[in-house]
Design an enzyme around this catalytic site. Structure first.
Site, PDB file in Angstrom:
ATOM      1  N   ASN A  86      -9.813 -21.726  26.168  1.00 55.78           N
ATOM      2  CA  ASN A  86      -9.292 -23.033  25.774  1.00 55.78           C
ATOM      3  C   ASN A  86      -7.888 -22.807  25.236  1.00 55.78           C
ATOM      4  OD1 ASN A  86     -11.708 -24.401  26.389  1.00 55.78           O
ATOM      5  ND2 ASN A  86     -12.590 -23.841  24.411  1.00 55.78           N
ATOM      6  N   GLN A  93      -8.952 -25.833  21.980  1.00 51.98           N
ATOM      7  CA  GLN A  93      -8.752 -24.634  21.154  1.00 51.98           C
ATOM      8  C   GLN A  93      -8.763 -25.026  19.681  1.00 51.98           C
ATOM      9  OE1 GLN A  93      -5.182 -22.308  21.926  1.00 51.98           O
ATOM     10  NE2 GLN A  93      -5.915 -20.602  20.659  1.00 51.98           N
ATOM     11  N   HIS A  99      -8.774 -15.946  22.607  1.00 55.89           N
ATOM     12  CA  HIS A  99     -10.136 -15.452  22.809  1.00 55.89           C
ATOM     13  C   HIS A  99     -10.681 -15.990  24.116  1.00 55.89           C
ATOM     14  CE1 HIS A  99     -10.220 -19.154  20.398  1.00 55.89           C
ATOM     15  NE2 HIS A  99     -11.351 -19.458  21.022  1.00 55.89           N
ATOM     16  N   LEU A 100     -11.480 -15.175  24.751  1.00 55.34           N
ATOM     17  CA  LEU A 100     -12.151 -15.544  25.994  1.00 55.34           C
ATOM     18  C   LEU A 100     -13.607 -15.844  25.657  1.00 55.34           C
ATOM     19  CD1 LEU A 100     -11.756 -15.521  29.170  1.00 55.34           C
ATOM     20  CD2 LEU A 100     -12.737 -13.229  29.092  1.00 55.34           C
TER      21      LEU A 100
HETATM   22  P1  AMP Z   1     -12.046 -22.500  20.617  1.00 59.02           P
HETATM   23  O1  AMP Z   1     -12.530 -23.891  20.279  1.00 59.02           O
HETATM   24  O2  AMP Z   1     -11.871 -22.234  22.078  1.00 59.02           O
HETATM   25  O3  AMP Z   1     -10.818 -22.149  19.794  1.00 59.02           O
HETATM   26  O4  AMP Z   1     -13.203 -21.517  20.180  1.00 59.02           O
HETATM   27  C1  AMP Z   1     -13.400 -21.145  18.850  1.00 59.02           C
HETATM   28  C2  AMP Z   1     -14.829 -20.722  18.747  1.00 59.02           C
HETATM   29  O5  AMP Z   1     -14.965 -19.974  17.564  1.00 59.02           O
HETATM   30  C3  AMP Z   1     -15.841 -21.873  18.664  1.00 59.02           C
HETATM   31  O6  AMP Z   1     -16.750 -21.804  19.741  1.00 59.02           O
HETATM   32  C4  AMP Z   1     -16.510 -21.657  17.310  1.00 59.02           C
HETATM   33  O7  AMP Z   1     -17.885 -21.959  17.334  1.00 59.02           O
HETATM   34  C5  AMP Z   1     -16.254 -20.186  17.056  1.00 59.02           C
HETATM   35  N1  AMP Z   1     -16.216 -19.767  15.664  1.00 59.02           N
HETATM   36  C6  AMP Z   1     -15.558 -20.354  14.656  1.00 59.02           C
HETATM   37  N2  AMP Z   1     -15.730 -19.665  13.516  1.00 59.02           N
HETATM   38  C7  AMP Z   1     -16.513 -18.597  13.831  1.00 59.02           C
HETATM   39  C8  AMP Z   1     -17.051 -17.505  13.090  1.00 59.02           C
HETATM   40  N3  AMP Z   1     -16.818 -17.354  11.775  1.00 59.02           N
HETATM   41  N4  AMP Z   1     -17.838 -16.607  13.734  1.00 59.02           N
HETATM   42  C9  AMP Z   1     -18.097 -16.755  15.053  1.00 59.02           C
HETATM   43  N5  AMP Z   1     -17.609 -17.749  15.810  1.00 59.02           N
HETATM   44  C10 AMP Z   1     -16.827 -18.663  15.211  1.00 59.02           C
END
Ligand code: AMP
Ligand code: ZN
Length: 113
Positions: A86, A93, A99-100
């Site tokens: 994203n 995002q 991140h992938l």
């Molecule tokens: P994005 O929305 O593509 O930026 O993805 C961020 C992802 O990070 C989401 O799917 C969240 O659920 C995940 N996320 C946020 N905080 C944490 C955390 N502390 N540990 C693991 N995953 C997380």
């Protein structure tokens, strides 16, 4: 980045379920999984998004995908899986460290929402 959530997870300053790490990459279970398998694969280098990646990051970007393929094979996601970045708020995002997403274990629709 001192205050970046994913940099902190990579440095093990914040707990996460790490499932893979090497000198350049680390991967951990998403805290809000959107599929039975949902892993986030990150570079140790703080890069905000794909837009901020440069030619220097070419190998790292390839390694993100290859780690995803290895984890998918290890988890026997034989029916298929998705890898998604994203990129930017409009695309969903929410954490601004590249991140992938590796998603698997269920049927996915196309086009994605
Ligand atoms: P994005 O929305 O593509 O930026 O993805 C961020 C992802 O990070 C989401 O799917 C969240 O659920 C995940 N996320 C946020 N905080 C944490 C955390 N502390 N540990 C693991 N995953 C997380
Ligand atoms: Zn970071």
């Amino acid at each position: 980045m001192d205050d970046c959530l994913f940099c902190k997870i990579g440095r093990k300053e914040i707990p996460a379920k790490l499932v893979y790490e090497d000198e350049a990459i680390f991967a951990f279970e998403d805290i809000h999984p959107q599929a039975p398998a949902h892993v986030l694969i990150c570079p140790r280098k703080h890069v905000v998004s794909l837009t901020d990646a440069t030619a220097e990051d070419t190998a790292m970007l390839g390694r993100l995908q290859l780690v995803a393929a290895k984890l998918a094979t290890d988890r026997k996601l034989t029916d298929g899986y998705r890898t998604i970045i994203n990129n930017g708020r409009g695309a969903g995002q929410s954490v601004f460290h590249l991140h992938l997403h590796l998603l698997g274990g269920r049927v996915f629709r196309w086009p994605p929402g």
